[in-house]
Design an enzyme around this catalytic site. Structure first.
Site, PDB file in Angstrom:
ATOM      1  CB  CYS A 115      -0.964   0.117   1.160  1.00  0.00           C
ATOM      2  SG  CYS A 115      -2.061  -1.212   1.045  1.00  0.00           S
ATOM      3  CG  HIS A 135      -3.287   3.443   1.240  1.00  0.00           C
ATOM      4  ND1 HIS A 135      -3.862   2.896  -0.100  1.00  0.00           N
ATOM      5  CD2 HIS A 135      -3.452   2.273   1.800  1.00  0.00           C
ATOM      6  CE1 HIS A 135      -4.045   1.792   0.081  1.00  0.00           C
ATOM      7  NE2 HIS A 135      -4.071   1.239   1.295  1.00  0.00           N
ATOM      8  CG  ASN A 155      -6.728  -0.947  -0.253  1.00  0.00           C
ATOM      9  OD1 ASN A 155      -5.925  -0.542  -1.144  1.00  0.00           O
ATOM     10  ND2 ASN A 155      -6.439  -1.405   0.957  1.00  0.00           N
TER      11      ASN A 155
HETATM   12  O1  UT7 Z   1      -4.505  -1.429   2.429  1.00  0.00           O
HETATM   13  C1  UT7 Z   1      -3.934  -2.264   3.135  1.00  0.00           C
HETATM   14  C2  UT7 Z   1      -4.045  -2.254   4.675  1.00  0.00           C
HETATM   15  N1  UT7 Z   1      -5.335  -2.642   5.142  1.00  0.00           N
HETATM   16  C3  UT7 Z   1      -6.188  -1.957   5.899  1.00  0.00           C
HETATM   17  O2  UT7 Z   1      -5.877  -0.780   6.238  1.00  0.00           O
HETATM   18  C4  UT7 Z   1      -7.437  -2.764   6.418  1.00  0.00           C
HETATM   19  C5  UT7 Z   1      -7.678  -2.246   7.874  1.00  0.00           C
HETATM   20  N2  UT7 Z   1      -8.707  -3.015   8.434  1.00  0.00           N
HETATM   21  C6  UT7 Z   1     -10.201  -2.776   7.875  1.00  0.00           C
HETATM   22  O3  UT7 Z   1     -10.308  -2.066   7.129  1.00  0.00           O
HETATM   23  C7  UT7 Z   1     -11.037  -3.380   8.835  1.00  0.00           C
HETATM   24  O4  UT7 Z   1     -10.546  -4.106   9.887  1.00  0.00           O
HETATM   25  C8  UT7 Z   1     -12.184  -4.356   8.110  1.00  0.00           C
HETATM   26  C9  UT7 Z   1     -12.756  -3.593   6.957  1.00  0.00           C
HETATM   27  C10 UT7 Z   1     -11.049  -5.141   7.213  1.00  0.00           C
HETATM   28  C11 UT7 Z   1     -12.899  -5.338   8.750  1.00  0.00           C
HETATM   29  O5  UT7 Z   1     -13.711  -4.456   9.503  1.00  0.00           O
HETATM   30  P1  UT7 Z   1     -13.760  -4.663  11.079  1.00  0.00           P
HETATM   31  O6  UT7 Z   1     -14.706  -3.750  11.376  1.00  0.00           O
HETATM   32  O7  UT7 Z   1     -12.440  -4.664  11.704  1.00  0.00           O
HETATM   33  O8  UT7 Z   1     -14.333  -6.076  11.267  1.00  0.00           O
HETATM   34  P2  UT7 Z   1     -13.801  -7.525  11.491  1.00  0.00           P
HETATM   35  O9  UT7 Z   1     -12.910  -8.114  10.975  1.00  0.00           O
HETATM   36  O10 UT7 Z   1     -13.514  -7.235  13.249  1.00  0.00           O
HETATM   37  O11 UT7 Z   1     -15.108  -8.402  11.549  1.00  0.00           O
HETATM   38  C12 UT7 Z   1     -16.612  -8.350  12.517  1.00  0.00           C
HETATM   39  C13 UT7 Z   1     -17.701  -8.997  11.803  1.00  0.00           C
HETATM   40  C14 UT7 Z   1     -16.703 -10.674  12.000  1.00  0.00           C
HETATM   41  O12 UT7 Z   1     -17.923 -11.622  12.378  1.00  0.00           O
HETATM   42  P3  UT7 Z   1     -17.953 -11.882  13.870  1.00  0.00           P
HETATM   43  O13 UT7 Z   1     -16.901 -12.762  14.399  1.00  0.00           O
HETATM   44  O14 UT7 Z   1     -18.234 -10.722  14.628  1.00  0.00           O
HETATM   45  O15 UT7 Z   1     -19.431 -12.786  13.921  1.00  0.00           O
HETATM   46  C15 UT7 Z   1     -16.378 -10.993  10.484  1.00  0.00           C
HETATM   47  O16 UT7 Z   1     -16.396 -12.526  10.315  1.00  0.00           O
HETATM   48  O17 UT7 Z   1     -17.664  -8.956  10.535  1.00  0.00           O
HETATM   49  C16 UT7 Z   1     -17.543 -10.239   9.661  1.00  0.00           C
HETATM   50  N3  UT7 Z   1     -16.984 -10.030   8.476  1.00  0.00           N
HETATM   51  C17 UT7 Z   1     -17.938  -9.642   7.332  1.00  0.00           C
HETATM   52  N4  UT7 Z   1     -19.461  -9.709   7.294  1.00  0.00           N
HETATM   53  C18 UT7 Z   1     -19.955  -9.539   6.225  1.00  0.00           C
HETATM   54  C19 UT7 Z   1     -15.835  -9.994   7.824  1.00  0.00           C
HETATM   55  N5  UT7 Z   1     -15.959  -9.463   6.676  1.00  0.00           N
HETATM   56  C20 UT7 Z   1     -17.244  -9.632   6.189  1.00  0.00           C
HETATM   57  C21 UT7 Z   1     -17.965  -9.086   5.103  1.00  0.00           C
HETATM   58  N6  UT7 Z   1     -19.288  -9.209   5.129  1.00  0.00           N
HETATM   59  N7  UT7 Z   1     -17.172  -9.013   3.830  1.00  0.00           N
END
Ligand code: UT7
Length: 349
Positions: A114, A276, A306
């Site tokens: 990134c 970014h 992204n």
């Molecule tokens: O550019 C490279 C650098 N990358 C980044 O900067 C990414 C940084 N991180 C993020 O942007 C966020 O952490 C994400 C968007 C990837 C995820 O969001 P979050 O609010 O941190 O969600 P999480 O990973 O804590 O997941 C929460 C819940 C989980 O379910 P449970 O365990 O709470 O039941 C996941 O399984 O959301 C679920 N989940 C989804 N649900 C629907 C994860 N992905 C999805 C999805 N659709 N696509």
């Protein structure tokens, strides 16, 4: 010392638009979840067989070169940033050199994910400052759609990423005060495995003991990529999203402050911040931390997702095309991603 300026800029995104609802065909997700957590509404995917990371880079490069008032034959060095290269090797730089019928110039590939474009810009800037080159093409391009897990298993990663390319031509400038004021590059490899694609690779389990079984089952000749690795989805990127998020919101403002302080400038001097495009929530957090108004930050993740190494040049180009960046403006680029690596650049446009 002579400074470098962005003499031309261009971007290319593929035609195919995939909305959040389109992704529901492949995985258990929802438009509401994706928009609420990331801000993304849709992203572009390259034509599966007709486009590659290199061909998209070439499209962006053609525009940047034309806007710089030069030709591909005048480019004297290429720096290409990507994490989704056409081949494991050789890199995309030489493929672009061939496709654009350039002279036998140096072509360097950058693997900083990134923050790849800002790293690439910094490398090019040093070559201009020393006088070694006068027309450097810097490209950031990604074809993520070829390498994502579109099943529910990979949904936390796959909904975020999109394809595209951005490019700039750097040239020396003699105009007082104009150009790249400084660049700032950082890394912390302590968390290298929390946002990574392990295979194919030569790590042989040194850093990823959780995948031991895949290596135990592999025969000699299969250690690079075995059936077990594919069965365990190790050929797809892995990301601990919340951990990346927490670090990004600290390191991006930090590198912006570092760039400002090195140049004796303040946050209020920034005319346009191009963060970014990883997550709209990260960009909003950074904006709030730096106390910048909405008109001083450019986001387009809503449309493109992204695009990793392409995200900063695509956003920079769109902002410039929209008239949001004018001559004399102080523009700040800042990125954070896998590695971890992070980087910033301050430019007087
Ligand atoms: O550019 C490279 C650098 N990358 C980044 O900067 C990414 C940084 N991180 C993020 O942007 C966020 O952490 C994400 C968007 C990837 C995820 O969001 P979050 O609010 O941190 O969600 P999480 O990973 O804590 O997941 C929460 C819940 C989980 O379910 P449970 O365990 O709470 O039941 C996941 O399984 O959301 C679920 N989940 C989804 N649900 C629907 C994860 N992905 C999805 C999805 N659709 N696509």
């Amino acid at each position: 010392m002579q400074r470098s300026k962005i003499a031309g800029i261009g971007f290319y995104v593929p035609k195919n638009v995939y909305t959040n609802d389109d992704l529901k065909k492949y995985m258990d997700t929802s438009d509401e979840w994706i928009q609420e957590r990331t801000g993304i509404k849709e992203r572009r995917y390259a034509d599966r067989l007709g486009e590659t990371t290199t061909t998209m880079g070439v499209e962006a490069a053609r525009i940047a070169i034309e806007r710089a008032g030069t030709t591909a034959q005048d480019i004297d060095f290429v720096v290409f940033a990507t994490l989704s290269p056409d081949y494991y090797f050789p890199g995309c730089g030489v493929l672009l050199q061939r496709a654009m019928k350039m002279k036998e110039v140096g072509a360097l590939d950058i693997r900083n994910q990134c923050s790849g474009f800002v790293y690439a810009l910094s490398v090019a800037d040093q070559f201009i400052k020393t006088g070694m080159y006068k027309n450097i093409l810097v490209v950031g391009a990604e074809k993520h759609s070829f390498g994502l897990d579109f099943s529910t298993r990979g949904r936390n990663v796959s909904v975020i990423f999109g394809d595209g390319a951005g490019a700039v031509v750097l040239q020396p400038t003699n105009k007082e005060g104009q150009g790249i004021l400084s660049t700032h590059l950082h890394s912390d490899g302590e968390s290298a495995e929390i946002l990574a694609m392990y295979n194919p690779g030569t790590h042989a389990n040194h850093w990823t003991p959780q995948w031991q079984s895949a290596f135990d089952e592999a025969e000699i000749g299969q250690l690079f990529m075995s059936h077990a690795m594919i069965d365990e989805a190790q050929n797809f990127p892995y990301m601990d999203g919340p951990a990346v998020f927490k670090k990004a919101v600290i390191k991006i403002p930090e590198v912006v402050e570092e760039a400002l302080s090195q140049n004796g400038l303040n946050k209020s001097d920034i005319d346009m911040l191009i963060p970014h495009q990883a997550n709209l929530r990260i960009a909003q957090f950074v904006q709030q931390k730096l106390g910048l108004s909405d008109d001083k930050v450019y986001n387009n993740i809503q449309k493109y997702g992204n695009t990793t190494a392409a995200s900063v040049p695509i956003a920079l180009c769109e902002a410039w095309e929209a008239g949001r960046i004018k001559e004399g403006d102080l523009v700040c680029l800042a990125a954070f991603g896998s590695g971890f690596t992070w980087a910033g650049a301050l430019i007087r446009w």
